[in-house]
Motif scaffolding. Structure first.
Motif, PDB file in Angstrom:
ATOM      1  N   THR A  39      49.940  68.365  38.945  1.00 56.43           N
ATOM      2  CA  THR A  39      50.533  67.906  37.691  1.00 56.43           C
ATOM      3  C   THR A  39      49.460  67.540  36.681  1.00 56.43           C
ATOM      4  N   ALA A  40      48.357  66.956  37.151  1.00 56.51           N
ATOM      5  CA  ALA A  40      47.273  66.589  36.233  1.00 56.51           C
ATOM      6  C   ALA A  40      46.685  67.822  35.571  1.00 56.51           C
ATOM      7  N   VAL A  41      46.434  68.867  36.372  1.00 63.06           N
ATOM      8  CA  VAL A  41      45.862  70.092  35.818  1.00 63.06           C
ATOM      9  C   VAL A  41      46.861  70.811  34.917  1.00 63.06           C
ATOM     10  N   ALA A  42      48.122  70.879  35.346  1.00 67.52           N
ATOM     11  CA  ALA A  42      49.143  71.546  34.524  1.00 67.52           C
ATOM     12  C   ALA A  42      49.260  70.863  33.163  1.00 67.52           C
ATOM     13  N   TRP A  43      49.277  69.546  33.158  1.00 63.83           N
ATOM     14  CA  TRP A  43      49.372  68.792  31.911  1.00 63.83           C
ATOM     15  C   TRP A  43      48.150  69.041  31.022  1.00 63.83           C
ATOM     16  N   THR A  44      46.971  68.938  31.628  1.00 63.07           N
ATOM     17  CA  THR A  44      45.731  69.113  30.868  1.00 63.07           C
ATOM     18  C   THR A  44      45.617  70.533  30.326  1.00 63.07           C
ATOM     19  N   ALA A  45      45.889  71.523  31.178  1.00 59.40           N
ATOM     20  CA  ALA A  45      45.751  72.921  30.763  1.00 59.40           C
ATOM     21  C   ALA A  45      46.761  73.278  29.674  1.00 59.40           C
ATOM     22  N   ALA A  46      47.987  72.751  29.789  1.00 55.59           N
ATOM     23  CA  ALA A  46      48.994  73.031  28.761  1.00 55.59           C
ATOM     24  C   ALA A  46      48.589  72.409  27.428  1.00 55.59           C
ATOM     25  N   GLN A  47      48.019  71.213  27.473  1.00 56.03           N
ATOM     26  CA  GLN A  47      47.526  70.585  26.244  1.00 56.03           C
ATOM     27  C   GLN A  47      46.438  71.426  25.579  1.00 56.03           C
ATOM     28  N   THR A 371      36.824  74.638  45.189  1.00 54.41           N
ATOM     29  CA  THR A 371      36.172  75.825  45.741  1.00 54.41           C
ATOM     30  C   THR A 371      36.824  77.082  45.175  1.00 54.41           C
ATOM     31  N   GLU A 372      36.054  78.160  45.104  1.00 56.26           N
ATOM     32  CA  GLU A 372      36.577  79.445  44.647  1.00 56.26           C
ATOM     33  C   GLU A 372      36.574  80.419  45.815  1.00 56.26           C
ATOM     34  N   GLY A 373      37.728  81.050  46.059  1.00 56.04           N
ATOM     35  CA  GLY A 373      37.854  81.976  47.168  1.00 56.04           C
ATOM     36  C   GLY A 373      37.387  83.377  46.813  1.00 56.04           C
ATOM     37  N   ARG A 374      37.373  84.253  47.799  1.00 54.31           N
ATOM     38  CA  ARG A 374      36.880  85.613  47.595  1.00 54.31           C
ATOM     39  C   ARG A 374      37.773  86.409  46.645  1.00 54.31           C
ATOM     40  N   GLY A 375      39.029  85.980  46.483  1.00 55.44           N
ATOM     41  CA  GLY A 375      39.928  86.651  45.558  1.00 55.44           C
ATOM     42  C   GLY A 375      40.016  85.968  44.207  1.00 55.44           C
ATOM     43  N   GLY A 376      39.122  85.003  43.971  1.00 56.18           N
ATOM     44  CA  GLY A 376      39.097  84.331  42.680  1.00 56.18           C
ATOM     45  C   GLY A 376      40.073  83.184  42.535  1.00 56.18           C
ATOM     46  N   MET A 377      40.802  82.860  43.600  1.00 57.34           N
ATOM     47  CA  MET A 377      41.711  81.709  43.529  1.00 57.34           C
ATOM     48  C   MET A 377      40.902  80.425  43.644  1.00 57.34           C
ATOM     49  N   LEU A 378      41.177  79.488  42.775  1.00 58.24           N
ATOM     50  CA  LEU A 378      40.527  78.191  42.837  1.00 58.24           C
ATOM     51  C   LEU A 378      41.369  77.261  43.701  1.00 58.24           C
ATOM     52  N   SER A 379      40.729  76.527  44.591  1.00 55.58           N
ATOM     53  CA  SER A 379      41.426  75.547  45.420  1.00 55.58           C
ATOM     54  C   SER A 379      40.833  74.171  45.136  1.00 55.58           C
ATOM     55  N   VAL A 380      41.696  73.204  44.950  1.00 53.19           N
ATOM     56  CA  VAL A 380      41.256  71.848  44.647  1.00 53.19           C
ATOM     57  C   VAL A 380      41.936  70.893  45.620  1.00 53.19           C
ATOM     58  N   ALA A 381      41.180  69.928  46.131  1.00 50.32           N
ATOM     59  CA  ALA A 381      41.717  68.995  47.118  1.00 50.32           C
ATOM     60  C   ALA A 381      41.053  67.640  46.940  1.00 50.32           C
ATOM     61  N   GLY A 382      41.786  66.588  47.342  1.00 48.15           N
ATOM     62  CA  GLY A 382      41.258  65.229  47.248  1.00 48.15           C
ATOM     63  C   GLY A 382      41.774  64.519  46.014  1.00 48.15           C
ATOM     64  N   GLY A 383      41.053  63.474  45.620  1.00 49.06           N
ATOM     65  CA  GLY A 383      41.417  62.773  44.401  1.00 49.06           C
ATOM     66  C   GLY A 383      42.319  61.583  44.651  1.00 49.06           C
ATOM     67  N   ILE A 391      40.379  63.954  36.745  1.00 48.23           N
ATOM     68  CA  ILE A 391      40.335  65.124  37.626  1.00 48.23           C
ATOM     69  C   ILE A 391      40.903  66.340  36.912  1.00 48.23           C
ATOM     70  N   GLY A 392      41.987  66.148  36.164  1.00 48.91           N
ATOM     71  CA  GLY A 392      42.570  67.260  35.401  1.00 48.91           C
ATOM     72  C   GLY A 392      41.573  67.867  34.438  1.00 48.91           C
ATOM     73  N   ARG A 393      40.783  67.026  33.773  1.00 51.65           N
ATOM     74  CA  ARG A 393      39.784  67.532  32.826  1.00 51.65           C
ATOM     75  C   ARG A 393      38.646  68.248  33.550  1.00 51.65           C
ATOM     76  N   VAL A 394      38.214  67.688  34.679  1.00 50.94           N
ATOM     77  CA  VAL A 394      37.134  68.319  35.450  1.00 50.94           C
ATOM     78  C   VAL A 394      37.560  69.695  35.942  1.00 50.94           C
ATOM     79  N   VAL A 395      38.776  69.800  36.468  1.00 51.99           N
ATOM     80  CA  VAL A 395      39.258  71.086  36.982  1.00 51.99           C
ATOM     81  C   VAL A 395      39.425  72.082  35.841  1.00 51.99           C
ATOM     82  N   LEU A 396      39.869  71.630  34.669  1.00 54.60           N
ATOM     83  CA  LEU A 396      39.999  72.534  33.527  1.00 54.60           C
ATOM     84  C   LEU A 396      38.639  73.137  33.164  1.00 54.60           C
ATOM     85  N   GLU A 397      37.584  72.331  33.228  1.00 52.37           N
ATOM     86  CA  GLU A 397      36.234  72.846  32.967  1.00 52.37           C
ATOM     87  C   GLU A 397      35.855  73.908  33.999  1.00 52.37           C
TER      88      GLU A 397
END
Length: 533
Positions: A39-47, A371-383, A391-397
């Motif tokens: 939700t943090a990333v979705a909110w930040t990215a949509a903004q 982390t970035e996977g071999r297919g370009g998918m970004l995975s984020v965990a923790g927080g 965290i939303g801003r860091v992931v957007l970067e």
């Protein structure tokens, strides 16, 4: 309650329309997982101007993100490890949430750390610790200090006073994590995101990358868990924010991917309170661990545990052993009569997602891993909740830097502080709810206060429902402040699809132990009658 009318198609969350929106366009970003991180990333990215989709296999914040200790805090215990900068950063985010982003949802709370004869910490040590802690927040919550046992017993009559020498005092904040999550989802949607809960990823979509050098993850196949409808979403970039299930999705991308996380279970117990609790307790268990006793939703929340978990994340729950441990540890500082098993209304457990590695989970760093996977998918965990906006801003970067996605040029600068929907003073909102009524209409002051502290100014929308249909002002259960208008609002405006969505995460019914079979049946009947699929 089948007689209660729906709010009308123009207000209703229509799942079929949402599925159509998701499947008929290519999104800049598909976020899989609707917990803290998603939700943090979705909110930040949509903004930032990106076209964002977010899906979750269950409800938003349906797992770990609604099973926290309900704290928005700097992390007093982190000072023991010398993490002064981390505590200062946490305080900065905590203050932003409490003053600008969500003052209607994040509430100040005084904490006492009792110092007992023979205990693991001395009064001078704790006094210095809470002074430094408050200094790192520029003393905006008062000055950390040492106070008397008599003062603490007056504020918390349940406090065990035998052998109590003094208490260290400091200030932090608390929240209802489920309500903050729902408001954040609403904020993301207000910024243009398209969201759907109870939509399970059954597979990933792949496309050949430019130059034909490999394949990229460019979407996902989904199944609506409510009616079985299958559909798909295309996206330039996919973010895996599935919490305890993050490695499951990574294996969909790459079956050879090594495990990236480990899990720690944290359990909590909620008890009815027999006396007023005007402050919370931070109870030292040993030199490193603490347990909390926190007044919350007219009850007291106790916990937490910290032990490695290797089972199915879907099966995590508070066991009898967990409850025994929590109540036993609370007994260090709380009188026995306040810890009677008959007072328990609710117990729950969540899973902390920690970086993979050896050692005790209690000592593992609470950091966010991207982390970035071999297919370009970004995975984020923790927080953690306190720093979820950061965290939303860091992931957007990080998203902007992913090669092949080309998002950088489409990301606009966003404001540092954007309030969540409903922002406003709870006292002012409660006052208006009481005085701005039709002649002869009256709202119970406890209901007004409850709405104001869980919805902010959105309470006026709920009050309008009651004005239009006074039957909606009836309590869901006579012993609690939640009313039927909240059920209608949850179903129409807040994506609630199941009784658990309503009773555990949109209202406080489960916490209070008021989700009786009769109440569940009535809520399920209402949802079935008014659901728009």
């Amino acid at each position: 309650m089948n007689s209660i009318p729906t709010l009308g198609a123009n207000h209703t969350v229509n799942r079929a329309q949402t599925r159509q929106l998701l499947s008929s366009a290519t999104y800049d970003l598909l976020v899989i997982g609707g917990g803290i991180l998603g939700t943090a990333v979705a909110w930040t990215a949509a903004q930032s101007g990106l076209r964002v989709a977010m899906v979750d296999a269950g409800d938003f914040a349906g797992a770990t993100s609604s099973a926290s200790s309900k704290l928005v805090h700097g992390g007093l215990r982190y000072l023991q490890t010398g993490a002064v900068k981390l505590v200062a950063e946490n305080h900065k985010e905590r203050r932003a949430l409490a003053t600008d982003v969500a003052p209607h949802l994040v509430n100040p709370l005084t904490f006492f750390v009792p110092v007992y004869k023979g205990g693991p910490h001395s009064a001078p040590k704790l006094g210095a610790g809470v002074f430094l802690y408050s200094a790192l927040s520029a003393f905006r919550d008062g000055m950390g200090r040492v106070s008397t046992a008599a003062h603490a017993a007056q504020q918390v009559p349940a406090l065990r006073t035998e052998g109590l020498r003094s208490v260290a005092v400091y200030g932090d904040h608390q929240m209802n994590d489920s309500r903050v999550a729902v408001m954040t989802v609403r904020a993301a949607v207000d910024s243009g995101a398209v969201v759907l809960n109870h939509a399970e990823v059954t597979g990933l979509r792949f496309s050949t990358s430019k130059g034909g050098t490999g394949t990229r993850v460019t979407g996902a196949e989904l199944r609506d868990r409510l009616d079985g409808t299958e559909f798909g979403v295309n996206a330039r970039l996919v973010l895996n924010a599935t919490g305890p299930w993050v490695d499951h999705l990574r294996h969909m991308e790459d079956p050879t991917a090594a495990p990236s996380i480990r899990l720690s279970k944290g359990a909590h117990v909620v008890l009815k309170r027999k006396t007023p609790w005007r402050a919370a307790l931070t109870i030292p268990i040993d030199k490193y661990r603490v347990s909390f006793a926190i007044p919350w939703e007219d009850h007291v929340l106790f916990g937490t545990t910290d032990e490695e978990y290797t089972g199915d994340p879907a099966d995590v729950r508070a066991t009898e052993a967990d409850i025994d441990q929590i109540l036993g540890e609370a007994g260090h500082a709380v009188r026995d009569e306040h810890l009677d098993r008959d007072l328990v209304t609710y117990s729950f457990a969540g899973l902390r997602v920690l970086p993979g590695g050896p050692g005790e989970t209690a000592a593992a760093k609470r950091e966010t891993v991207v982390t970035e996977g071999r297919g370009g998918m970004l995975s984020v965990a923790g927080g953690k909740w306190t720093t979820y906006r950061h965290i939303g801003r860091v992931v957007l970067e990080k998203l902007a830097q992913v090669s092949g996605a080309g998002l950088a040029e489409d990301i606009s600068v966003i404001p540092r502080t954007v309030p969540l929907p409903g922002v406003g003073s709870p006292n002012a909102v409660a006052h208006r709810l009481l005085v701005d009524r039709e002649p002869g209409a009256r709202m119970d002051p406890l209901v007004a206060r409850h709405l104001a502290t869980h919805y902010g100014t959105l309470s006026f929308e709920i009050a309008q429902l009651i004005d239009e249909n006074p039957e909606l002002g009836r309590p869901i259960h006579q012993d609690g402040p939640d009313v039927w208008a909240q059920v209608a609002y949850a179903a129409s405006r807040e994506w609630a699809q199941t009784a658990d969505d309503v009773l555990r995460r949109r209202t406080t019914m489960v916490v209070r132990g008021l989700d009786t079979p009769e109440v569940r049946t009535e809520v399920e009947s209402y949802l079935a009658a008014h659901r728009v699929v």
